[in-house]
Design a protein around this motif. Structure first.
Motif, PDB file in Angstrom:
ATOM      1  N   LYS A  11       0.482  -0.632   0.189  1.00  0.00           N
ATOM      2  CA  LYS A  11       0.090  -0.019  -0.015  1.00  0.00           C
ATOM      3  C   LYS A  11       0.946   1.669   0.076  1.00  0.00           C
ATOM      4  O   LYS A  11       1.151   2.054  -0.836  1.00  0.00           O
ATOM      5  N   ARG A  12       1.303   1.233   1.133  1.00  0.00           N
ATOM      6  CA  ARG A  12       2.754   2.588   0.719  1.00  0.00           C
ATOM      7  C   ARG A  12       3.283   2.734  -0.140  1.00  0.00           C
ATOM      8  O   ARG A  12       3.039   3.990  -1.337  1.00  0.00           O
ATOM      9  N   CYS A  13       4.302   2.022  -1.135  1.00  0.00           N
ATOM     10  CA  CYS A  13       4.598   1.532  -2.143  1.00  0.00           C
ATOM     11  C   CYS A  13       4.178   2.460  -2.816  1.00  0.00           C
ATOM     12  O   CYS A  13       4.436   2.840  -4.138  1.00  0.00           O
ATOM     13  N   TYR A  14       2.598   1.441  -3.484  1.00  0.00           N
ATOM     14  CA  TYR A  14       1.695   2.555  -4.567  1.00  0.00           C
ATOM     15  C   TYR A  14       1.072   3.334  -3.988  1.00  0.00           C
ATOM     16  O   TYR A  14       1.071   4.272  -5.028  1.00  0.00           O
ATOM     17  N   GLU A  15       1.222   3.563  -3.074  1.00  0.00           N
ATOM     18  CA  GLU A  15       0.324   5.146  -2.911  1.00  0.00           C
ATOM     19  C   GLU A  15       2.163   6.413  -2.817  1.00  0.00           C
ATOM     20  O   GLU A  15       1.569   7.381  -3.324  1.00  0.00           O
TER      21      GLU A  15
END
Length: 185
Positions: A11-15
């Motif tokens: 989630k963090r990397c995508y966001e």
């Protein structure tokens, strides 16, 4: 890495990639695989040049404090001590894997990992060979886990805190602007 860490990192990397403009246009699995491979090749180049952050971190008190999170993130210090090192490029490779999983809504799975004794060159070669066989979403879904295991194996063999390097790189990427200077891919 446990399942919750995998989900959080995805989630963090995508966001983070989305916030930096990397998802304004839809990407194909092939584009993601090329981006993942390009990061692994940059890691290989750092390896060839013997460019390691741990050498600087282990020998400098200020670098230890920075790496351990005992002071605020400093872009200049990151660029001086960590950017373009083996550890940094390994983290970039992992970030691309997590971003890809997020973009396609894939859940990376925790798999049993007992470690290995293959050399970096062997693992890197296997990574590139294996990732070259991924060419559509169905194959992608089942194999990002394996690519991530390659990253974890390399990190473990080299005593790299891959989670900390991912955190530092995500912080650094916040300072780089949209698509890191308007790169097209």
């Amino acid at each position: 890495m446990n399942q919750q860490q995998l989900n959080d990192l995805t989630k963090r990397c995508y966001e983070a990639a989305k916030a930096n403009g990397w998802h304004e246009q839809e990407r194909t699995p092939n584009e993601f695989i090329l981006l993942i491979q390009s990061e692994m090749f940059e890691c290989f180049e750092a390896y060839r040049k013997n460019k390691y952050a741990k050498i600087i971190i282990e020998n400098t008190t200020q670098a230890k404090r920075f790496f351990n999170g005992e002071c605020e993130f400093d872009k200049g210090f990151f660029e001086m001590c960590i950017k373009d090192t083996f550890e940094d490029e390994l983290a970039d490779t992992a970030i691309r894997i997590f971003d890809c999983a997020g973009a396609f809504g894939l859940n990376l799975k925790v798999r049993f990992y007992k470690g290995g004794n293959a050399s970096f060159i062997e693992v890197c070669t296997e990574f590139v060979r294996f990732s070259s066989g991924i060419f559509n979403n169905d194959i992608l879904a089942g194999n990002l886990d394996y690519l991530l295991i390659c990253i974890i194996e390399i990190a473990m063999q080299n005593n790299i805190d891959i989670l900390r390097h991912i955190d530092l790189k995500l912080e650094y990427n916040k300072t780089r602007g949209i698509r890191h200077g308007n790169k097209i891919l």
